[in-house]
Enzyme design. Structure first.
Site, PDB file in Angstrom:
ATOM      1  N   GLU A  50      -1.314 -59.950 -35.810  1.00 44.83           N
ATOM      2  CA  GLU A  50      -0.463 -60.200 -36.972  1.00 44.83           C
ATOM      3  C   GLU A  50       0.948 -60.346 -36.431  1.00 44.83           C
ATOM      4  O   GLU A  50       1.414 -59.441 -35.733  1.00 44.83           O
ATOM      5  CB  GLU A  50      -0.461 -58.991 -37.899  1.00 44.83           C
ATOM      6  CG  GLU A  50      -1.631 -58.867 -38.825  1.00 44.83           C
ATOM      7  CD  GLU A  50      -1.537 -57.550 -39.597  1.00 44.83           C
ATOM      8  OE1 GLU A  50      -0.685 -57.443 -40.491  1.00 44.83           O
ATOM      9  OE2 GLU A  50      -2.308 -56.633 -39.278  1.00 44.83           O
ATOM     10  N   ARG A 277     -10.022 -48.286 -29.911  1.00 51.66           N
ATOM     11  CA  ARG A 277      -8.676 -48.718 -29.561  1.00 51.66           C
ATOM     12  C   ARG A 277      -8.104 -47.807 -28.479  1.00 51.66           C
ATOM     13  O   ARG A 277      -8.582 -46.699 -28.261  1.00 51.66           O
ATOM     14  CB  ARG A 277      -7.779 -48.712 -30.791  1.00 51.66           C
ATOM     15  CG  ARG A 277      -7.558 -47.335 -31.396  1.00 51.66           C
ATOM     16  CD  ARG A 277      -6.457 -47.358 -32.449  1.00 51.66           C
ATOM     17  NE  ARG A 277      -6.563 -48.435 -33.387  1.00 51.66           N
ATOM     18  CZ  ARG A 277      -5.579 -49.329 -33.615  1.00 51.66           C
ATOM     19  NH1 ARG A 277      -4.430 -49.253 -32.993  1.00 51.66           N
ATOM     20  NH2 ARG A 277      -5.739 -50.276 -34.479  1.00 51.66           N
ATOM     21  N   LYS A 287       2.701 -50.352 -34.825  1.00 53.62           N
ATOM     22  CA  LYS A 287       3.837 -51.280 -34.894  1.00 53.62           C
ATOM     23  C   LYS A 287       4.849 -50.823 -35.930  1.00 53.62           C
ATOM     24  O   LYS A 287       6.041 -51.029 -35.768  1.00 53.62           O
ATOM     25  CB  LYS A 287       3.340 -52.691 -35.224  1.00 53.62           C
ATOM     26  CG  LYS A 287       2.822 -53.409 -33.991  1.00 53.62           C
ATOM     27  CD  LYS A 287       2.477 -54.847 -34.297  1.00 53.62           C
ATOM     28  CE  LYS A 287       1.130 -54.930 -34.956  1.00 53.62           C
ATOM     29  NZ  LYS A 287       0.659 -56.302 -35.157  1.00 53.62           N
TER      30      LYS A 287
HETATM   31  P1  ATP Z   1      -0.838 -51.722 -35.035  1.00 57.65           P
HETATM   32  O1  ATP Z   1      -1.675 -50.545 -35.426  1.00 57.65           O
HETATM   33  O2  ATP Z   1      -0.067 -51.515 -33.801  1.00 57.65           O
HETATM   34  O3  ATP Z   1      -0.010 -52.281 -36.156  1.00 57.65           O
HETATM   35  P2  ATP Z   1      -2.726 -53.810 -35.499  1.00 57.65           P
HETATM   36  O4  ATP Z   1      -4.163 -53.576 -35.277  1.00 57.65           O
HETATM   37  O5  ATP Z   1      -2.269 -53.893 -36.905  1.00 57.65           O
HETATM   38  O6  ATP Z   1      -1.894 -52.797 -34.617  1.00 57.65           O
HETATM   39  P3  ATP Z   1      -2.817 -56.558 -34.839  1.00 57.65           P
HETATM   40  O7  ATP Z   1      -1.688 -57.462 -34.615  1.00 57.65           O
HETATM   41  O8  ATP Z   1      -3.667 -56.745 -36.030  1.00 57.65           O
HETATM   42  O9  ATP Z   1      -2.222 -55.101 -34.799  1.00 57.65           O
HETATM   43  O10 ATP Z   1      -3.725 -56.493 -33.542  1.00 57.65           O
HETATM   44  C1  ATP Z   1      -4.259 -57.635 -32.929  1.00 57.65           C
HETATM   45  C2  ATP Z   1      -5.490 -57.236 -32.179  1.00 57.65           C
HETATM   46  O11 ATP Z   1      -5.203 -56.200 -31.252  1.00 57.65           O
HETATM   47  C3  ATP Z   1      -6.551 -56.709 -33.130  1.00 57.65           C
HETATM   48  O12 ATP Z   1      -7.779 -57.308 -32.769  1.00 57.65           O
HETATM   49  C4  ATP Z   1      -6.557 -55.248 -32.882  1.00 57.65           C
HETATM   50  O13 ATP Z   1      -7.842 -54.728 -33.051  1.00 57.65           O
HETATM   51  C5  ATP Z   1      -6.096 -55.139 -31.427  1.00 57.65           C
HETATM   52  N1  ATP Z   1      -5.412 -53.874 -31.189  1.00 57.65           N
HETATM   53  C6  ATP Z   1      -4.343 -53.393 -31.852  1.00 57.65           C
HETATM   54  N2  ATP Z   1      -4.023 -52.168 -31.407  1.00 57.65           N
HETATM   55  C7  ATP Z   1      -4.907 -51.870 -30.421  1.00 57.65           C
HETATM   56  C8  ATP Z   1      -5.109 -50.748 -29.566  1.00 57.65           C
HETATM   57  N3  ATP Z   1      -4.329 -49.682 -29.619  1.00 57.65           N
HETATM   58  N4  ATP Z   1      -6.115 -50.807 -28.669  1.00 57.65           N
HETATM   59  C9  ATP Z   1      -6.907 -51.879 -28.601  1.00 57.65           C
HETATM   60  N5  ATP Z   1      -6.782 -52.972 -29.370  1.00 57.65           N
HETATM   61  C10 ATP Z   1      -5.800 -52.969 -30.283  1.00 57.65           C
HETATM   62 MG    MG Z   2      -4.076 -55.405 -37.805  1.00 60.57          MG
END
Ligand code: ATP
Ligand code: MG
Length: 576
Positions: A50, A277, A287
């Protein structure tokens, strides 16, 4: 501990880097699907950020997994897809930074870059189809009412009074939602599934909401936006993704992912696979929290070297190889856990140890006058550039009558087991002579301003007493030749292992480390660093790994940041 040998190399053309990461359950599933021909032998993955923040080390795990799997399989492709369905929090700055960071980590999506917003038209048409199938309806409940109606995991939900609107009425209302007739929150489009489902995500989830917000790509073309669960599975399907790899919290969303694709009978039905994760000790990774640190100026920006972002790690001097190695080391599992940040630090040290040029720098200078060394004399002494890399050769370091040593390397009243310099004691100066401290000079306030020492003239390399055993060796720079520099020492940003998991409900900022940055404005560097570049990596002997800051260093005003200290608590633990 095993040391995986995979270092995926960046490649061009949309085919991801080859990776020899050890196998894991996701790779096993892909291999099995290839064997059975489930997806016609195709492997198409995607990394779907995102664009609402900078990427962090957790994203690197997902990048290495998705691009890594595509690279390992003949013809495999990994898409970069911006999941840009929430315009209020998104920005082109993030779109740009994400691309820079994925490339820097070492992967290339070629011409397989997509945006969920490219599919807004198709997603709308799919929603119309669901309505026509009697599988979606326009609902007038407010957000609060929807929560009340939803029930709890053990309490079934209640059906919305709007649930049984006719398809005609729903089509009309949905078209008017799109046309902007209603205010934000006034209506939603919901999937018609099962309000009694034990899975809360199946209790008629909203799939479209009204948001009169300008989108960074589609402008004001839309005032309704698809919800994540709805947009994600359909975007995967539109792109012909075979394996849709996501983190564990989406496991409970999988029935909805499958339900939507089943209702619409999409020709492509990707397989969602969930993995744990990355959570790192002493680190926050959300984030939302990282954005808070930036907005409240608790750090200097998303690329502050203390941030766990890719941009922060890069600025700090971490290399992509270290990050990829770390990701290979932690592996991929189905179990959530906390990874020790010391393992990341260990990967960084291991990488820098191989590539860093050794140099001498004094961070807190104390003047030393060598009373038996001729005034005006300068010797160019030979120093080894990198003992780990014989090819790195040697360099000359100037030695003269007035030097600087580290304040910490002298104690007027030495503690027990202090083997460095004190009155009457000898130490070896690295690559140079043995010196003895004869006199301590102080100012009117009693502050030590200078040490007066003598050298053993036969103790340098090749001399008669060169091999004389001396307990301490310290680093130094020649005062007349030294470069002035600012040096920044970074420590962990948080003081506790789990800054966001506090049982007493304290805010994560409570645990910020007040000493995470120490600035030493009057450091003295050996003159070879006059040619330093931000691309090079250095080990300041005995102090750690450093790089020139790419943003703040100016010609004539060098600024160096410590990437990591030398002390390796991880390696020590492993050795026990
Ligand atoms: P955040 O919790 O930091 O806001 P998010 O999952 O909302 O993270 P996205 O931009 O949706 O952030 O993440 C893009 C990809 O990265 C998704 O497929 C998500 O599953 C993966 N991802 C995000 N955080 C992690 C993590 N800590 N470990 C592994 N993969 C991750
Ligand atoms: Mg997300």
């Amino acid at each position: 501990m095993t040391t995986p040998n995979n270092i995926p190399a960046a490649t061009a053309g949309g085919e991801a880097a080859t990776s020899e990461a050890a196998s894991d359950f996701v790779r096993d599933i892909v291999a099995e699907d290839n064997r059975t021909g489930k997806h016609g032998g195709r492997v198409v993955t995607r990394f779907p950020p995102e664009p609402n923040g900078y990427l962090h080390i957790g994203h690197a795990k997902s990048i290495c997994l998705n691009f890594g799997i595509a690279g390992q399989n003949a013809g495999g492709i990994c898409h970069l897809r911006f999941d840009d369905t929430n315009p209020a929090r998104e920005d082109v700055e993030y779109v740009d930074s994400i691309q820079e960071d994925v490339r820097w980590v070492g992967f290339d999506w070629g011409n397989h870059k997509f945006y969920a917003s490219d599919y807004f038209g198709k997603l709308y048409d799919f929603a119309v189809q669901l309505i026509k199938l009697g599988k979606a309806y326009v609902c007038d409940l407010t957000a609060e009412e929807m929560i009340q109606y939803r029930g709890a995991p053990t309490v079934p939900g209640k059906e919305s009074p709007y649930r049984n609107r006719s398809a005609e009425e729903n089509l009309d209302l949905f078209a008017r939602m799109r046309a902007g007739e209603f205010a934000d929150g006034e209506k939603t489009l919901r999937a018609k599934i099962d309000m009694a489902s034990p899975n809360i995500h199946m209790r008629d989830p909203a799939i479209y909401r009204i948001r009169k917000v300008e989108h960074h790509r589609t402008g004001n073309q839309w005032c309704i936006y698809p919800m994540y669960d709805y947009a994600h599975c359909l975007s995967d399907s539109i792109e012909g993704i075979t394996h849709s790899i996501c983190t564990l919290e989406f496991e409970v969303h999988r029935p909805l992912y499958d339900w939507i694709l089943d209702q619409l009978k999409t020709p492509c039905h990707p397989q969602q696979i969930e993995f744990a994760r990355l959570n790192l000790s002493y680190t926050v990774m959300s984030k939302r929290k990282l954005l808070q640190l930036v907005e409240e100026k608790l750090v200097t920006g998303w690329d502050d070297p203390r941030m766990p972002t890719i941009a922060g790690l890069r600025r700090r001097g971490v290399t992509p190889e270290a990050i990829r190695h770390f990701c290979a080391r932690i592996g991929v599992t189905k179990y959530n856990g906390l990874t020790d940040v010391a393992l990341l630090e260990h990967s960084i040290r291991e990488d820098l140890n191989k590539r860093a040029l050794r140099v001498m720098a004094v961070l807190r200078p104390l003047k030393v006058v060598l009373t038996n060394y001729p005034e005006g004399q300068v010797e160019e002494l030979e120093a080894v550039n990198n003992p780990e890399d014989p090819g790195a050769g040697t360099r000359k370091v100037p030695f003269a009558r007035v030097l600087y040593i580290e304040r910490d390397d002298f104690m007027e009243n030495p503690a027990k087991k202090f083997f460095r310099l004190f009155p009457g004691n000898e130490v070896r100066l690295r690559y140079a002579y043995i010196i003895k401290c004869n006199e301590v000079v102080k100012d009117a306030n009693g502050e030590i301003t200078e040490l007066r020492c003598t050298i053993d003239p036969d103790s340098k390399s090749g001399g008669a007493t060169a091999s004389r055993k001396i307990k301490g060796t310290i680093h130094w720079v020649s005062a007349a030749h030294a470069l002035d520099a600012e040096v920044r020492l970074y420590d962990r940003l948080f003081t506790v292992e789990e800054p966001d998991g506090d049982k007493e409900g304290r805010d994560f900022k409570t645990f910020l480390n007040p000493n995470s940055l120490e600035i030493l404005a009057a450091a003295k560097l050996e003159p070879s660093l006059a040619n330093a570049t931000p691309e090079a990596r250095y080990q300041f002997e005995r102090l750690g790994y450093f790089r020139m800051d790419p943003k703040d260093a100016k010609p004539g005003k060098p600024v160096f940041s410590r990437t990591i200290s030398l002390r390796d608590s991880w390696a020590k633990e492993q050795g026990k």
